[in-house]
Each structure stands twice: as structure tokens, then as C-alpha cells.
Scaffold this motif. Structure first.
Motif, PDB file in Angstrom:
ATOM      1  N   TYR A 227       0.861  -1.186   0.000  1.00 39.66           N
ATOM      2  CA  TYR A 227       0.000   0.000   0.000  1.00 39.66           C
ATOM      3  C   TYR A 227       0.893   1.231   0.000  1.00 39.66           C
ATOM      4  O   TYR A 227       1.921   1.272   0.699  1.00 39.66           O
ATOM      5  CB  TYR A 227      -0.900   0.021   1.243  1.00 39.66           C
ATOM      6  N   GLY A 228       0.504   2.231  -0.776  1.00 34.95           N
ATOM      7  CA  GLY A 228       1.277   3.466  -0.764  1.00 34.95           C
ATOM      8  C   GLY A 228       0.782   4.451  -1.793  1.00 34.95           C
ATOM      9  O   GLY A 228      -0.266   4.264  -2.427  1.00 34.95           O
ATOM     10  N   ASP A 229       1.533   5.522  -1.949  1.00 36.50           N
ATOM     11  CA  ASP A 229       1.281   6.510  -2.989  1.00 36.50           C
ATOM     12  C   ASP A 229       1.237   5.804  -4.349  1.00 36.50           C
ATOM     13  O   ASP A 229       2.077   4.960  -4.644  1.00 36.50           O
ATOM     14  CB  ASP A 229       2.402   7.555  -2.945  1.00 36.50           C
ATOM     15  N   THR A 230       0.236   6.141  -5.149  1.00 35.77           N
ATOM     16  CA  THR A 230       0.034   5.421  -6.416  1.00 35.77           C
ATOM     17  C   THR A 230       1.259   5.462  -7.312  1.00 35.77           C
ATOM     18  O   THR A 230       1.643   4.444  -7.906  1.00 35.77           O
ATOM     19  CB  THR A 230      -1.191   5.989  -7.148  1.00 35.77           C
ATOM     20  N   ASP A 231       1.882   6.608  -7.409  1.00 39.72           N
ATOM     21  CA  ASP A 231       3.068   6.698  -8.262  1.00 39.72           C
ATOM     22  C   ASP A 231       4.152   5.748  -7.786  1.00 39.72           C
ATOM     23  O   ASP A 231       4.805   5.067  -8.591  1.00 39.72           O
ATOM     24  CB  ASP A 231       3.580   8.143  -8.270  1.00 39.72           C
ATOM     25  N   GLN A 232       4.332   5.670  -6.474  1.00 41.65           N
ATOM     26  CA  GLN A 232       5.347   4.770  -5.921  1.00 41.65           C
ATOM     27  C   GLN A 232       5.001   3.308  -6.185  1.00 41.65           C
ATOM     28  O   GLN A 232       5.851   2.511  -6.585  1.00 41.65           O
ATOM     29  CB  GLN A 232       5.505   5.028  -4.420  1.00 41.65           C
ATOM     30  N   VAL A 233       3.721   2.944  -5.972  1.00 44.20           N
ATOM     31  CA  VAL A 233       3.312   1.550  -6.153  1.00 44.20           C
ATOM     32  C   VAL A 233       3.499   1.105  -7.595  1.00 44.20           C
ATOM     33  O   VAL A 233       3.926  -0.026  -7.866  1.00 44.20           O
ATOM     34  CB  VAL A 233       1.839   1.359  -5.707  1.00 44.20           C
ATOM     35  N   PHE A 234       3.233   1.989  -8.542  1.00 45.79           N
ATOM     36  CA  PHE A 234       3.307   1.608  -9.955  1.00 45.79           C
ATOM     37  C   PHE A 234       4.695   1.766 -10.560  1.00 45.79           C
ATOM     38  O   PHE A 234       5.030   1.075 -11.526  1.00 45.79           O
ATOM     39  CB  PHE A 234       2.288   2.409 -10.774  1.00 45.79           C
TER      40      PHE A 234
END
Length: 251
Positions: A227-234
């Protein structure tokens, strides 16, 4: 991470007749942000989403442990009214499900039976404008809602939720039955709505999650993998399974 948590999920586990579907998930939901829940089919995404406004109460054999707090109050406390929960945390389903009534009646019905004050016509216009549908239907408010296109029906369902003035909107794959143009309109609408609402969206479309969400949760086999900031996860996932999933090498 922002500090304005509106929903707090702590050590949540959900089972159907003893079969685990969600396993010890802990997850914050931030106010006026869009949180996407992604993962393969059967990983527990929709089960988790339905727990956030107690829709799982209607399913026989569901058991749950853990805690979900909404504005620091236990959603599942004995003195919590589940009807009140669903008024404050609305839901839009996978397939458009308008009532077989007029467009106007679809929106006016629930506020009417719940005794909400104010002009009905003003509420109908306001919520149709919020759902980016007013200009398309303002001259046929008394036509049957089932005559609308699929994308229009889904925006009507969003307007129907907005009419109840919720604080959170849950969306369970709201674009999966829609064409690309209708999907784009719903996505544009999400950006507008998050100025005033918290949104949690389950989607199987990773590109959609990357486009619209601020935060992303990846589930696999009922477990929260990342789980995390979307930019980081992707773009910089911390877990190899997340990287395999978002890059299409999952399996």
C-alpha cells in the motif's frame, strides 16, 4: 502521507462460511483522496470494499474480526446504526442499476423517504450537475431512466448516491461494463468529486488505478501485499509481487 484519516482499517479478516477472503488487512483511507484497491480476481477486493459500509451484513455466513473506524467511531459497534452508515458511506456498483422509474424519481426517492430538507427539484439538478449529466437529461427528467445509455445510467447512479450527501463514495469496478468514452467521462468525474468527497474504488484496470487514484492497495489471496502513494506503487514498488502484477508479469 497526509494525516487526515477518515477511515481506519485495523487487522481486518473476513470469511465466508469459514473460508477466508480477507486476511488481517490494516489500511488507512485518507479524506478527499481517491484510494484504489487492485489485485487478481478473487483476491478479496470487493469483500473488503463492502465491509466499509456494512454491505456484507446482507450476506449469509459472513464473519469478521478486526476493526473499522469511521471518524474515530467503530463502524461495527453494537450501538452503530448500519442504515446511518450506508447514508454516510454510499456505494456505486459494477453494473448500472437505476430504478425502473423516471430520472427525477431515481434521485428524489431516497432523500424523500429519509426526510431530507430542501427543494427536491434543486437537489435533483444539483446532483445531476455534480455527476456531469444535467445538460444531457434536463429536458427529459420524467423519462424512464432505463432509456439512458449505459454510461449515462452509471452517472445517474453516482448522482443518486450524491443526493444523500455522503462523506465517502465506494465504487466497485464502476467502469467495467462501460465503453472507453463512457469510462473516460467517469474518470474525469472522479477528479471533480474528490474535491468534496473521499472515494475508494475497486478496479481490475491497472491503467485506470494509475490514472485516477492518489493511493493504491494491492491485494493477493486476501492479504495486503503493498500500500502506498500510487506513483510509488506503480513505478517503484517495494514488493516483487506488486511489480510483477503492475507490469503484467503476474502468475
Amino acid at each position: 502521507m497526509p494525516d487526515n484519516i477518515i477511515l481506519s482499517i485495523e487487522d481486518l479478516s473476513i470469511s465466508y462460511s469459514g473460508e477466508p477472503a480477507v486476511r488481517r488487512v490494516t489500511l488507512p483511507i485518507y479524506e478527499k483522496k481517491i484510494t484504489a484497491i487492485i489485485g487478481p480476481s478473487g483476491c478479496g477486493k470487493s469483500t473488503l470494499l463492502r465491509s466499509l459500509n456494512r454491505m456484507n451484513d446482507f450476506i449469509h455466513g459472513v464473519t469478521q474480526t478486526g476493526r473499522i473506524d469511521f471518524q474515530n467511531a467503530d463502524l461495527y459497534a453494537q450501538d452503530t446504526d448500519p442504515v446511518e452508515v450506508r447514508l454516510r458511506i454510499g456505494m456505486v456498483f459494477q453494473r448500472p442499476n437505476p430504478f425502473p422509474k423516471s430520472i427525477h424519481r431515481n434521485i428524489a426517492w431516497a432523500p424523500g423517504i429519509n426526510g431530507m430538507a430542501g427543494s427536491v427539484d434543486e437537489r435533483v439538478e444539483k446532483t445531476l450537475r455534480q455527476a456531469a449529466l444535467w445538460e444531457e437529461v434536463k429536458d427529459r427528467l420524467h423519462d424512464n431512466a432505463l432509456n439512458l445509455s449505459g454510461g449515462q445510467q452509471q452517472r445517474l447512479c453516482i448522482a443518486r448516491v450524491l443526493a444523500m450527501e455522503p462523506e465517502i463514495i465506494l465504487m466497485d469496478e464502476p467502469c467495467s461494463a462501460l465503453d472507453p468514452m463512457s469510462t473516460a467521462r467517469i474518470e474525469d468525474l472522479l477528479f471533480e468529486l474528490k474535491e468534496n468527497y473521499t472515494i475508494v474504488i475497486v478496479t481490475h484496470n491497472m491503467q485506470q488505478a494509475a490514472r485516477v487514484s492518489d493511493f493504491t492497495a494491492f491485494l493477493e489471496n486476501g492479504l495486503l501485499v503493498e500500500y502506498g502513494d500510487t506513483d510509488q506503487v506503480f513505478t517503484r514498488p517495494a514488493n516483487m509481487r506488486t511489480e510483477e502484477y503492475v507490469t503484467g508479469r503476474f502468475g
